[in-house]
Design an enzyme around this catalytic site. Structure first.
Site, mmCIF file in Angstrom:
data_model
loop_
_atom_site.group_PDB
_atom_site.id
_atom_site.type_symbol
_atom_site.label_atom_id
_atom_site.label_comp_id
_atom_site.label_asym_id
_atom_site.label_seq_id
_atom_site.Cartn_x
_atom_site.Cartn_y
_atom_site.Cartn_z
ATOM 1 N N ALA A 1 1.158 -1.349 0.199
ATOM 2 C CA ALA A 1 0.047 -0.369 0.329
ATOM 3 C C ALA A 1 1.096 1.414 -0.014
ATOM 4 C CB ALA A 1 -1.209 0.350 1.460
ATOM 5 N N PHE A 2 2.017 1.327 0.923
ATOM 6 C CA PHE A 2 3.032 2.510 0.777
ATOM 7 C C PHE A 2 3.196 2.797 -0.414
ATOM 8 C CE2 PHE A 2 6.037 5.917 3.088
ATOM 9 C CZ PHE A 2 4.812 6.448 2.889
ATOM 10 N N GLY A 3 4.416 2.113 -0.826
ATOM 11 C CA GLY A 3 5.345 2.111 -1.887
ATOM 12 C C GLY A 3 4.062 2.410 -2.678
ATOM 13 N N ALA B 1 -0.918 5.315 3.803
ATOM 14 C CA ALA B 1 -1.424 4.759 2.391
ATOM 15 C C ALA B 1 -2.255 5.617 1.775
ATOM 16 C CB ALA B 1 -0.454 3.488 1.714
ATOM 17 N N LYS C 1 6.953 4.681 17.761
ATOM 18 C CA LYS C 1 5.571 4.938 17.453
ATOM 19 C C LYS C 1 4.748 3.884 17.315
ATOM 20 C CE LYS C 1 4.336 5.056 12.904
ATOM 21 N NZ LYS C 1 3.762 4.222 12.449
ATOM 22 N N ASN D 1 -1.073 -1.141 13.332
ATOM 23 C CA ASN D 1 -0.498 -1.836 14.613
ATOM 24 C C ASN D 1 -2.002 -0.974 15.857
ATOM 25 O OD1 ASN D 1 2.392 -2.407 14.182
ATOM 26 N ND2 ASN D 1 1.980 -0.425 12.822
#
Length: 321
Positions: free
Chosen positions: A10-12, A135, A186, A251
């Site tokens: 998702a983030f990439g 994302a 975090k 998380n």
């Protein structure tokens, strides 16, 4: 500046979309043939449903092709980084590397930039991109601010100019240790806060966990050589606030499941679980008091219940703030 993104999660994919919308060609490499084919043939990602991927994003499973770019954005999970390093070997050449993964390696106890440096001794130190971001927000083109940490001010400014967009704003720092530890720790606190809310302990308890968790993050980071002010920025406090208060955070959702006594999808990456165990080990070896981190580490292994963790934290000796 040519860019390749390593990791079709998702983030990439979201970073590739953000850059491509600014009319920049981007190559995205993925190890999952299904994810690569979805991007290439259908202009979509199973991780970002409903979002169309621009045609300027080229998906490939060919590692050598992806390594041809001038700038490499590494977005694979932190616990998978060493595997990618083994595959890349010394083929990265003189490309500028930006690590976008958040976590501490379980096997070595190293942060992601130290892990990269160990695999490529004598090479150019990588930059770190981190901060409060989901994302889906980036992929939708919503305003986002991130920290870009690079030991070289000149390289950092060049990357800042090349990777910023009209809605993605990057702030630079030379404190790579602080930036990467803020992004890693975090996630640990997000698990704690999720468990707190899942167990019905309330928002006041969550606020306490966030505040004392931030103190632990700063304590560990400064012990490792980071600057305290870095932890008060986007990569520390900013990311902490985001991930501890939203169910978009994997998380936090994992912590919710722990607090509710529910099963959690094992296919979902939860970096904070491995990071908690690695950080707790570092804390024990160096005599650092990180009680929330230690409690999360035991929660994730099933050695401690949420109720016992609460009792353990509340029974600690009273002290000055």
């Amino acid at each position: 500046m040519t860019v390749s993104v390593f990791g079709a999660g998702a983030f990439g994919t979201a970073l590739a979309i953000a850059l491509a919308r600014e009319d920049r060609p981007v190559t995205i490499w993925g190890r999952d043939p299904y994810a690569v084919s979805r991007i290439r043939d259908h202009r979509s990602s199973p991780r970002l449903p409903g979002i169309r991927i621009p045609t300027r994003v080229t998906a490939t499973a060919n590692l050598d092709r992806a390594l041809e770019a001038e700038t490499l954005l590494i977005t694979v999970p932190a616990q998978s980084l060493h595997q990618l390093l083994d595959r890349i070997g010394n083929r990265a050449g003189h490309a500028r590397v930006v690590l976008c993964c958040k976590g501490i390696d379980m096997e070595s106890g190293l942060g992601v930039s130290s892990l990269w440096a160990k695999a490529r001794p004598g090479g150019t130190p990588p930059a770190v991109l981190t901060g409060p971001s989901f994302a889906n927000d980036i992929a939708q083109g919503l305003p986002t601010a991130l920290t870009l940490a690079c030991s070289s001010e000149e390289t950092g400014q060049a990357l800042q100019k090349g990777l910023s967009t009209s809605v993605l704003r990057l702030y630079t720092t030379t404190d790579t240790i602080g930036a990467e530890l803020g992004g890693a720790m975090k996630n640990v606190m997000a698990i704690a806060c999720g468990a707190c809310i899942g167990a019905g302990l309330g928002d006041s308890a969550r606020a306490a966990l966030m505040t004392r968790g931030f103190a632990e993050m700063t304590r560990l980071a400064t012990h490792m050589g980071a600057r305290a002010e870095t932890m008060a920025g986007l990569s520390g406090l900013g990311d902490l606030v985001l991930t501890c208060t939203s169910e978009q955070s994997r998380n936090f959702r994992f912590g919710l499941s722990l607090g509710r006594g529910e099963d959690f999808d094992p296919s979902v990456t939860v970096e904070g679980a491995a990071t908690a165990r690695a950080a707790a080990r570092v804390a024990r070896e160096n005599g650092l008091p990180l009680p929330i981190t230690a409690a999360v580490a035991e929660l994730t292994t099933g050695d401690l219940t949420v109720r016992d963790a609460m009792d353990q934290l509340l029974s600690r000796p009273l002290k000055e703030e």
